[in-house]
Scaffold this active site. Structure first.
Site, mmCIF file in Angstrom:
data_model
loop_
_atom_site.group_PDB
_atom_site.id
_atom_site.type_symbol
_atom_site.label_atom_id
_atom_site.label_comp_id
_atom_site.label_asym_id
_atom_site.label_seq_id
_atom_site.Cartn_x
_atom_site.Cartn_y
_atom_site.Cartn_z
ATOM 1 N N TRP A 110 102.407 92.183 52.799
ATOM 2 C CA TRP A 110 101.355 92.684 51.912
ATOM 3 C C TRP A 110 101.717 94.031 51.290
ATOM 4 O O TRP A 110 100.853 94.774 50.825
ATOM 5 C CB TRP A 110 100.016 92.725 52.663
ATOM 6 C CG TRP A 110 99.505 91.336 52.965
ATOM 7 C CD1 TRP A 110 100.019 90.157 52.492
ATOM 8 C CD2 TRP A 110 98.408 90.961 53.807
ATOM 9 N NE1 TRP A 110 99.313 89.084 52.990
ATOM 10 C CE2 TRP A 110 98.320 89.539 53.800
ATOM 11 C CE3 TRP A 110 97.473 91.679 54.571
ATOM 12 C CZ2 TRP A 110 97.344 88.840 54.523
ATOM 13 C CZ3 TRP A 110 96.508 90.978 55.292
ATOM 14 C CH2 TRP A 110 96.451 89.574 55.258
ATOM 15 N N GLU A 150 91.823 79.815 62.642
ATOM 16 C CA GLU A 150 90.701 79.215 61.932
ATOM 17 C C GLU A 150 90.663 77.718 62.237
ATOM 18 O O GLU A 150 91.694 77.078 62.327
ATOM 19 C CB GLU A 150 90.884 79.410 60.443
ATOM 20 C CG GLU A 150 89.821 78.704 59.666
ATOM 21 C CD GLU A 150 90.022 78.813 58.170
ATOM 22 O OE1 GLU A 150 90.291 79.924 57.704
ATOM 23 O OE2 GLU A 150 89.894 77.780 57.512
ATOM 24 N N ARG A 179 92.171 98.945 35.138
ATOM 25 C CA ARG A 179 91.421 97.741 35.521
ATOM 26 C C ARG A 179 90.222 97.487 34.582
ATOM 27 O O ARG A 179 89.144 97.087 35.012
ATOM 28 C CB ARG A 179 90.948 97.835 36.981
ATOM 29 C CG ARG A 179 92.088 97.675 37.979
ATOM 30 C CD ARG A 179 91.575 97.702 39.398
ATOM 31 N NE ARG A 179 90.984 99.004 39.704
ATOM 32 C CZ ARG A 179 90.124 99.238 40.678
ATOM 33 N NH1 ARG A 179 89.759 98.259 41.467
ATOM 34 N NH2 ARG A 179 89.642 100.439 40.878
ATOM 35 N N GLY A 233 87.994 90.954 65.777
ATOM 36 C CA GLY A 233 88.271 92.388 65.662
ATOM 37 C C GLY A 233 87.256 93.183 64.874
ATOM 38 O O GLY A 233 86.643 94.103 65.380
ATOM 39 N N LYS A 250 88.813 93.966 34.778
ATOM 40 C CA LYS A 250 88.005 93.746 35.976
ATOM 41 C C LYS A 250 86.569 94.215 35.737
ATOM 42 O O LYS A 250 85.615 93.483 35.950
ATOM 43 C CB LYS A 250 88.617 94.521 37.150
ATOM 44 C CG LYS A 250 87.786 94.493 38.410
ATOM 45 C CD LYS A 250 88.254 95.551 39.400
ATOM 46 C CE LYS A 250 87.385 95.577 40.628
ATOM 47 N NZ LYS A 250 87.507 94.354 41.432
ATOM 48 N N CYS A 264 91.784 92.744 42.502
ATOM 49 C CA CYS A 264 93.106 93.367 42.497
ATOM 50 C C CYS A 264 93.389 93.946 43.874
ATOM 51 O O CYS A 264 92.472 94.267 44.618
ATOM 52 C CB CYS A 264 93.141 94.515 41.495
ATOM 53 S SG CYS A 264 92.801 93.972 39.818
ATOM 54 N N LYS A 294 97.677 80.103 46.535
ATOM 55 C CA LYS A 294 98.709 81.086 46.197
ATOM 56 C C LYS A 294 99.745 80.558 45.220
ATOM 57 O O LYS A 294 100.207 79.435 45.354
ATOM 58 C CB LYS A 294 99.439 81.504 47.471
ATOM 59 C CG LYS A 294 98.888 82.742 48.057
ATOM 60 C CD LYS A 294 99.552 83.036 49.378
ATOM 61 C CE LYS A 294 98.866 84.195 50.031
ATOM 62 N NZ LYS A 294 99.213 85.488 49.440
ATOM 63 N N ASP A 317 97.632 91.111 64.960
ATOM 64 C CA ASP A 317 97.298 90.094 63.947
ATOM 65 C C ASP A 317 98.500 89.761 63.071
ATOM 66 O O ASP A 317 99.158 90.666 62.573
ATOM 67 C CB ASP A 317 96.181 90.620 63.024
ATOM 68 C CG ASP A 317 94.863 90.776 63.751
ATOM 69 O OD1 ASP A 317 94.581 89.962 64.642
ATOM 70 O OD2 ASP A 317 94.106 91.707 63.421
ATOM 71 N N HIS A 330 83.201 82.589 56.888
ATOM 72 C CA HIS A 330 83.202 82.687 55.427
ATOM 73 C C HIS A 330 81.857 82.281 54.839
ATOM 74 O O HIS A 330 81.620 82.434 53.654
ATOM 75 C CB HIS A 330 84.319 81.826 54.837
ATOM 76 C CG HIS A 330 85.676 82.316 55.271
ATOM 77 N ND1 HIS A 330 86.279 81.841 56.415
ATOM 78 C CD2 HIS A 330 86.493 83.253 54.762
ATOM 79 C CE1 HIS A 330 87.442 82.473 56.561
ATOM 80 N NE2 HIS A 330 87.591 83.326 55.578
HETATM 81 N N1 GLN Z 1 91.457 92.010 63.138
HETATM 82 C C1 GLN Z 1 91.217 91.715 61.763
HETATM 83 C C2 GLN Z 1 89.719 91.590 61.531
HETATM 84 O O1 GLN Z 1 89.027 91.143 62.364
HETATM 85 C C3 GLN Z 1 91.879 90.441 61.334
HETATM 86 C C4 GLN Z 1 91.742 90.210 59.864
HETATM 87 C C5 GLN Z 1 92.495 89.013 59.358
HETATM 88 O O2 GLN Z 1 92.784 88.107 60.088
HETATM 89 N N2 GLN Z 1 92.811 88.967 58.102
HETATM 90 O O3 GLN Z 1 89.218 91.926 60.479
#
Ligand code: GLN
Ligand code: ZN
Length: 763
Positions: free
Chosen positions: A568, A672, A16, A439, A19, A523, A116, A606, A701
């Site tokens: 992922w 969201e 990296r 969470g 980076k 990354c 993406k 999730d 965010h």
């Molecule tokens: N439970 C996870 C958190 O609160 C959910 C994360 C996510 O939605 N990417 O971090």
């Protein structure tokens, strides 16, 4: 003779290096010449690695300081006005401001949007299109780097994003118009670029990436292909149009008819395309077969690839058949040799970018000189394939038996939501408009340090657990203090929501250097799902029960869903993705049931990656959604009526999959919504979502602490479409990236907003 080439190589560096260098430059800790030196070193190293492996044509233009789509954008001079670069060559800091809004020099400005790249986890900078925009060559990077590679003695193939893909990926800003209208201005710009490349002595081929040919395209876009490539002046260069990520299907004829000298297809995702193209390509056109997987880490089975390639070479002639990885190697880690964590058995099943070069060259030699010329390599590859087929580490009969015994009932709650409501109310005792969080809570320096020290073996397990318990205790106390209704333990023990579970599941492996660029300098190190997935023991029950023991209020268990874990990770290629997902679902089902038995009455699973798993072609959506939804339900349907299942998704683009979302049959979903001012709710005017929903009212965010009134207003808006008795109050997403100084007042305000709305008459 068959030519071996690549469409692109990872630029971040095996360690990296890019980076580190970028981040030092952005932070003002190093100057531009140091950054440029790193770039030069990496480019030369990567060209050399490819050439020394025996790759005939090495790409230029695949190296990027941030993103290769943004590189094409700057090359075309498509610089939005706010960056103030009219008439000049775009300098590096302007480029960085386009990507990230800031750079060591120049004003702070809103960066370009990022999204993406097809169905990968790579993100590109979205080109901004305006009706009156003009194109001009505004960057010399491609030419300079091509010259640089030529000077180093390489045979090169410059690459850039093709005109139709670049336009398709662009977004109209300002007055609406059909972006295809820009094509007439764009093609001359591309012609000038090819002219400049043709001027460089030694460039024979240029690669134009047109991956949109594996999407469903409107007829007028398809029609635009022959027109664009017909008008594009080649100035004597041979043009290779590269497609990847899926089958061409109905678009094939348009590609086959293009007036170009070569086409590349992804024969990993779409093996049938080779045959079809071989018989439809005209006379001299080169067919580049993308046979080595550029999206996954598995070692190729060389002999079976040769079984496909040999007849093809006979059919069209070895000179017309080129071989390559299916797509740019950008999407795989750089070098398996650098890897220190994987054991030997696993390692022999894998190939990262550097190893894939060797595979390519073995194939090429076998095609040109016969299989005997590479018998050792073929033998090793055969053994590795066989070992994977037979390994007990991969194939666990208990998992397969269990999967076979799955019945439809197991993926269905025993009663409909309406009937589950009363027992859940009795168990949880919640007010109207219940408040909760997604969470995670702030991951403080102390938390990160404990986790790191524990992993490194510097602190004992006992001390580590104590530290986590402390964090949980603080988090629970803070939630009681602000008055939340459904609490969480805060996830301090998780650095990553997939890794945490993968590390406790059989069938997952982790690397220490398998980094893949996600965007800019960022990354990720995806886990490798190599075998049947099994849960040896509970993964979260201790943390959740400890957290529950600290409070009278309901504690919500917190798990990552099967589709997200799949999405992922690097996924095994020896069985369908759906099967792997079901295995993960069964492992999670045990966890869900164990949480319930331990007294946890609300459990969140999730699935933030559910939507990004959607296949590129619409016709494939249905079957994907079917197994994706079934897997979620398999994981969550083993509980009693009175146990409340939650899910969470960090996006609001629901419109086209709302029925699948409803089909998940989660009792509560949080999503969201605040940033778009509850735009998501529009869909609920038409679609009567049956269960409970928490549209996020607090934008996590942003570091800003939202006011009570703002959140109350958003709630009132939500109440217009979702009846109050099915409405929850929560943030947009987890709070792990925020600080306690922000989170405490924000949540207190959120609770106050809920109270305020509760006191008003329902809408
Ligand atoms: N439970 C996870 C958190 O609160 C959910 C994360 C996510 O939605 N990417 O971090
Ligand atoms: Zn989220």
């Amino acid at each position: 003779m068959t030519i071996a080439h690549t469409l692109g190589f990872p630029r971040i560096g095996a360690r990296r290096e890019l980076k580190r260098s970028l981040e030092a430059y952005w932070a003002g800790d190093s100057d531009r010449s140091e950054l440029e030196e790193t770039g030069r070193e990496l480019r030369h190293r990567h060209w050399r690695q490819q050439a020394e492996a025996g790759v005939d044509l090495v790409p230029t233009g695949d190296f990027s300081w941030y993103d290769h789509v943004l590189d094409t954008t700057t090359l075309l001079g498509a610089i939005p006005e706010r960056f103030g670069a009219a008439g000049d060559e775009v300098d590096l800091d302007t480029y960085f401001r386009m990507a990230r809004g800031t750079a060591p020099t120049g004003d702070e400005v809103t960066p370009c949007e990022m999204t993406k790249w097809f169905d990968t986890n790579y993100h590109y900078q979205v080109p901004e299109l305006t009706r009156d925009m003009a194109f001009r060559i505004a960057s010399n990077k491609l030419f300079d780097e091509t010259r640089e590679a030529l000077a180093a003695g390489h045979r090169v193939k410059p690459m850039l994003v093709g005109p139709l893909t670049w336009l398709w990926l662009g977004k109209v800003k300002g007055d609406e118009f059909d972006r295809l209208e820009l094509l007439d201005r764009l093609i001359p710009a591309y012609s000038r670029i090819l002219e400049r490349l043709a001027d460089l002595d030694g460039v024979e081929w240029v690669q134009l990436d047109e991956p949109i040919l594996s999407l469903d395209l409107p007829e007028e876009w398809l029609q635009a292909f022959p027109r664009a490539y017909g008008e594009l002046k080649s100035h004597g260069l041979k043009r290779m149009v590269a497609t990847y990520f899926g089958e061409l299907a109905d678009n094939r004829a348009h590609l086959a008819d293009l007036p170009v000298e070569g086409v590349h297809v992804d024969a990993v995702r779409a093996p049938k395309e080779l045959e079809a193209l071989a018989s439809s390509l005209s006379g001299e056109t080169v067919l580049s077969a993308g046979v080595v997987d550029g999206r996954n880490v598995w070692r190729a089975d060389l002999e079976s690839l040769l079984d496909t390639l040999e007849p093809l070479a006979r059919e069209i002639g070895g000179d017309r058949l080129w071989i390559a990885p299916a797509c740019s190697l950008l999407h795989v880690p750089v070098d398996l040799e650098q890897e220190g964590r994987l054991d030997d058995e696993l390692r022999q099943w894998l190939a990262f970018a550097v190893q894939k070069l060797d595979e390519l060259v073995h194939l090429k030699r076998a095609l040109s000189e016969g299989r005997d010329a590479v018998s050792d390599a073929l033998g090793t590859s055969r053994q590795a394939s066989q070992a994977r087929r037979d390994s007990k580490r991969i194939h666990r009969s208990a998992v397969q038996d269990r999967l076979k015994a799955v019945t439809a009932d197991m993926a269905r709650r025993s009663t409909p939501y309406r009937e589950r409501r009363a027992p859940q109310e009795a168990n949880l005792g919640l007010p109207e408009l219940p408040t909760t969080t997604i969470g995670s809570f702030p991951q403080t320096k102390a938390i990160r340090r404990s986790r790191r020290d524990y992993k490194a073996g510097h602190v004992s397990e006992g001390d580590y657990r104590e530290a986590m318990k402390e964090a949980i205790k603080d988090t629970v106390a803070a939630q009681e203090e602000v008055g939340l209704d459904v609490l969480v333990h805060g996830e301090p023990e998780r650095a990553d929501m997939v890794e945490y579970f993968g590390e406790q599941l059989a069938g997952f492996a982790f690397t220490d250097s398998g980094w893949v660029q996600s965007f800019g300098s960022r990354c990720v190190r995806p886990p490798v799902i190599f075998g049947d997935v099994e849960r040896p023991e509970p993964m979260t029950v201790d943390w959740s029960t400890y957290a529950q023991s600290l409070t009278e209020r309901p504690m919500k268990g917190m798990l990552t869903g099967p589709v997200t874990m799949l999405q992922w990770s690097f996924v095994r290629d020896d069985q369908p993705r759906s099967e792997t997902t079901r295995q993960i679902a069964l492992a999670l089902r045990d966890e869900v049931n164990d949480l319930e038995s331990a007294g946890i009455r609300a459990i969140q699973v999730d699935e933030p990656a559910l939507r990004e798993g959607l296949p590129l072609r619409r016709k494939d959506w249905e079957s994907y959604l079917e197994w994706a939804v079934e897997s979620f339900r398999l994981a969550t349907s083993g509980v009693e009526d009175g146990t409340q299942v939650h899910t969470h998704m960090c996006y609001a683009e629901f419109n086209d999959i709302i029925e699948a979302i409803a089909d998940l049959d989660a009792d509560v979903i949080s999503v969201e919504a605040s940033r778009s001012d509850m735009e998501l709710l529009d869909i609920f005017r038409e679609f009567d979502y049956p269960n409970e929903i928490g549209p996020g009212v607090y934008d996590i965010h942003s570091p800003r602490v939202p006011m009570v009134e703002e959140m109350a207003r958003l709630l009132a808006k939500a109440e217009e479409v979702i009846p109050r008795e099915r409405l929850w109050v929560n943030p947009d997403c987890g709070l792990k990236t925020r600080s306690w100084e922000e989170v405490r007042p924000a949540l207190a305000n959120m609770v106050a907003a809920a109270k305020q709305v509760r006191e008003r008459q329902p809408a």
